[in-house]
Design a protein around this motif. Structure first.
Motif, PDB file in Angstrom:
ATOM      1  N   MET A   1      -1.667   2.298  13.517  1.00 45.12           N
ATOM      2  CA  MET A   1      -1.595   2.910  12.194  1.00 45.12           C
ATOM      3  C   MET A   1      -2.978   3.406  11.796  1.00 45.12           C
ATOM      4  N   GLU A   2      -3.014   4.647  11.405  1.00 42.88           N
ATOM      5  CA  GLU A   2      -4.246   5.261  10.893  1.00 42.88           C
ATOM      6  C   GLU A   2      -4.425   4.840   9.427  1.00 42.88           C
ATOM      7  N   LYS A   3      -5.624   4.381   9.095  1.00 46.32           N
ATOM      8  CA  LYS A   3      -5.906   4.011   7.704  1.00 46.32           C
ATOM      9  C   LYS A   3      -6.194   5.274   6.903  1.00 46.32           C
ATOM     10  N   THR A   4      -5.381   5.534   5.907  1.00 47.40           N
ATOM     11  CA  THR A   4      -5.587   6.693   5.036  1.00 47.40           C
ATOM     12  C   THR A   4      -6.495   6.289   3.871  1.00 47.40           C
ATOM     13  N   ILE A   5      -6.912   7.285   3.100  1.00 49.47           N
ATOM     14  CA  ILE A   5      -7.700   7.020   1.897  1.00 49.47           C
ATOM     15  C   ILE A   5      -6.942   6.065   0.978  1.00 49.47           C
ATOM     16  N   THR A   6      -5.639   6.285   0.858  1.00 44.42           N
ATOM     17  CA  THR A   6      -4.799   5.453  -0.003  1.00 44.42           C
ATOM     18  C   THR A   6      -4.806   4.006   0.464  1.00 44.42           C
ATOM     19  N   LEU A   7      -4.562   3.785   1.744  1.00 40.56           N
ATOM     20  CA  LEU A   7      -4.493   2.422   2.279  1.00 40.56           C
ATOM     21  C   LEU A   7      -5.844   1.720   2.173  1.00 40.56           C
ATOM     22  N   GLU A   8      -6.915   2.415   2.479  1.00 40.90           N
ATOM     23  CA  GLU A   8      -8.254   1.831   2.351  1.00 40.90           C
ATOM     24  C   GLU A   8      -8.551   1.455   0.904  1.00 40.90           C
ATOM     25  N   PHE A   9      -8.182   2.333  -0.020  1.00 41.95           N
ATOM     26  CA  PHE A   9      -8.405   2.084  -1.439  1.00 41.95           C
ATOM     27  C   PHE A   9      -7.643   0.836  -1.887  1.00 41.95           C
ATOM     28  N   LEU A  10      -6.380   0.729  -1.506  1.00 40.53           N
ATOM     29  CA  LEU A  10      -5.576  -0.440  -1.878  1.00 40.53           C
ATOM     30  C   LEU A  10      -6.167  -1.711  -1.286  1.00 40.53           C
ATOM     31  N   ASP A  11      -6.576  -1.653  -0.019  1.00 42.06           N
ATOM     32  CA  ASP A  11      -7.176  -2.822   0.633  1.00 42.06           C
ATOM     33  C   ASP A  11      -8.489  -3.223  -0.044  1.00 42.06           C
ATOM     34  N   ASN A  12      -9.335  -2.238  -0.350  1.00 45.25           N
ATOM     35  CA  ASN A  12     -10.624  -2.515  -0.989  1.00 45.25           C
ATOM     36  C   ASN A  12     -10.485  -3.114  -2.381  1.00 45.25           C
ATOM     37  N   HIS A  13      -9.336  -2.873  -3.023  1.00 47.23           N
ATOM     38  CA  HIS A  13      -9.089  -3.409  -4.360  1.00 47.23           C
ATOM     39  C   HIS A  13      -8.151  -4.623  -4.341  1.00 47.23           C
ATOM     40  N   ASN A  14      -7.904  -5.160  -3.145  1.00 43.66           N
ATOM     41  CA  ASN A  14      -7.064  -6.361  -2.978  1.00 43.66           C
ATOM     42  C   ASN A  14      -5.701  -6.233  -3.639  1.00 43.66           C
ATOM     43  N   ILE A  15      -5.079  -5.082  -3.448  1.00 45.82           N
ATOM     44  CA  ILE A  15      -3.757  -4.822  -4.018  1.00 45.82           C
ATOM     45  C   ILE A  15      -2.687  -5.295  -3.036  1.00 45.82           C
ATOM     46  N   ASN A  16      -1.711  -5.998  -3.558  1.00 46.35           N
ATOM     47  CA  ASN A  16      -0.586  -6.461  -2.737  1.00 46.35           C
ATOM     48  C   ASN A  16       0.398  -5.306  -2.558  1.00 46.35           C
ATOM     49  N   TYR A  17       0.600  -4.895  -1.328  1.00 46.08           N
ATOM     50  CA  TYR A  17       1.543  -3.832  -1.017  1.00 46.08           C
ATOM     51  C   TYR A  17       2.114  -4.070   0.373  1.00 46.08           C
ATOM     52  N   GLU A  18       3.221  -3.406   0.632  1.00 44.30           N
ATOM     53  CA  GLU A  18       3.822  -3.434   1.959  1.00 44.30           C
ATOM     54  C   GLU A  18       3.789  -2.011   2.507  1.00 44.30           C
ATOM     55  N   PHE A  19       3.331  -1.870   3.731  1.00 42.24           N
ATOM     56  CA  PHE A  19       3.241  -0.566   4.379  1.00 42.24           C
ATOM     57  C   PHE A  19       4.538  -0.278   5.128  1.00 42.24           C
ATOM     58  N   HIS A  20       5.003   0.973   5.046  1.00 42.71           N
ATOM     59  CA  HIS A  20       6.184   1.425   5.789  1.00 42.71           C
ATOM     60  C   HIS A  20       5.843   2.764   6.440  1.00 42.71           C
ATOM     61  N   SER A  21       6.305   2.940   7.661  1.00 42.39           N
ATOM     62  CA  SER A  21       6.106   4.213   8.352  1.00 42.39           C
ATOM     63  C   SER A  21       7.453   4.749   8.809  1.00 42.39           C
ATOM     64  N   TYR A  22       7.635   6.038   8.605  1.00 42.23           N
ATOM     65  CA  TYR A  22       8.840   6.707   9.100  1.00 42.23           C
ATOM     66  C   TYR A  22       8.451   7.914   9.935  1.00 42.23           C
ATOM     67  N   GLU A  23       7.177   7.997  10.350  1.00 41.42           N
ATOM     68  CA  GLU A  23       6.666   9.209  10.993  1.00 41.42           C
ATOM     69  C   GLU A  23       7.344   9.547  12.316  1.00 41.42           C
ATOM     70  N   ASP A  24       7.920   8.583  13.001  1.00 41.79           N
ATOM     71  CA  ASP A  24       8.596   8.866  14.272  1.00 41.79           C
ATOM     72  C   ASP A  24      10.117   8.918  14.137  1.00 41.79           C
ATOM     73  N   SER A  25      10.611   8.875  12.889  1.00 44.83           N
ATOM     74  CA  SER A  25      12.061   8.781  12.676  1.00 44.83           C
ATOM     75  C   SER A  25      12.762  10.133  12.614  1.00 44.83           C
ATOM     76  N   GLY A  26      12.027  11.204  12.373  1.00 46.62           N
ATOM     77  CA  GLY A  26      12.641  12.514  12.194  1.00 46.62           C
ATOM     78  C   GLY A  26      13.189  12.720  10.794  1.00 46.62           C
ATOM     79  N   ALA A  27      13.019  11.725   9.920  1.00 49.13           N
ATOM     80  CA  ALA A  27      13.511  11.816   8.544  1.00 49.13           C
ATOM     81  C   ALA A  27      12.688  12.833   7.763  1.00 49.13           C
ATOM     82  N   VAL A  28      13.386  13.618   6.941  1.00 50.52           N
ATOM     83  CA  VAL A  28      12.716  14.628   6.119  1.00 50.52           C
ATOM     84  C   VAL A  28      13.089  14.441   4.647  1.00 50.52           C
TER      85      VAL A  28
END
Length: 155
Positions: A1-28
């Motif tokens: 998983m590539e860390k995006t600006i969003t993910l880095e920002f959330l991590d740096n601020h100790n925000i509780n979140y769950e990551f989900h990826s659909y990039e290989d699913s073909g979903a649009v």
């Protein structure tokens, strides 16, 4: 998983979140994305960036399967009308590209409004800063890193 600006920002601020990826699913479409990650489509919110006649830029989070009520939303904001920010303007304004625009850690600070249907959800899913990336978090966690207001934005 590539860390995006969003993910880095959330991590740096100790925000509780769950990551989900659909990039290989073909979903649009939103319902396809929700199905690909096994979540309710009503909890999936898209980021819409618009500009008012005043030239003020706004960020809206609305359910992915809904449309923004432009006239009602413009009236709420005190604008005469709203129009979509075009693709060429999006990255210089937000730091994100079309389809990968998160409301979190934007290049500039914008008035952000979340549709009131989010209040009915334990958690919401929003763009994670890249096409195929989503973050799931509570509104309370989101409030720690994003100043937002809630209003009825749907048609």
């Amino acid at each position: 998983m590539e860390k995006t600006i969003t993910l880095e920002f959330l991590d740096n601020h100790n925000i509780n979140y769950e990551f989900h990826s659909y990039e290989d699913s073909g979903a649009v479409r939103g319902n396809e994305v929700a199905a690909a990650i096994g979540k309710d489509a009503n909890r999936l919110f898209k980021t819409v960036v618009m500009k008012g006649r005043s030239e003020e830029v706004y960020v809206f989070l609305i359910p992915t399967m809904e449309k923004l009520a432009q006239r009602k939303t413009a009236q709420y904001l005190g604008e005469k009308a709203l129009e979509m920010v075009n693709g060429r303007e999006l990255e210089p304004l937000t730091g994100y590209t079309h389809g990968g625009c998160s409301p979190i850690a934007t290049k500039n600070k914008f008035r952000t409004v979340i549709d009131s249907s989010a209040l009915e959800c334990d958690t919401i899913l929003i763009n994670g800063g890249k096409i195929g990336y989503l973050v799931e978090l509570t509104l309370e966690e989101l409030k720690k890193v994003l100043d937002y207001e809630v209003a009825d934005l749907r048609k």
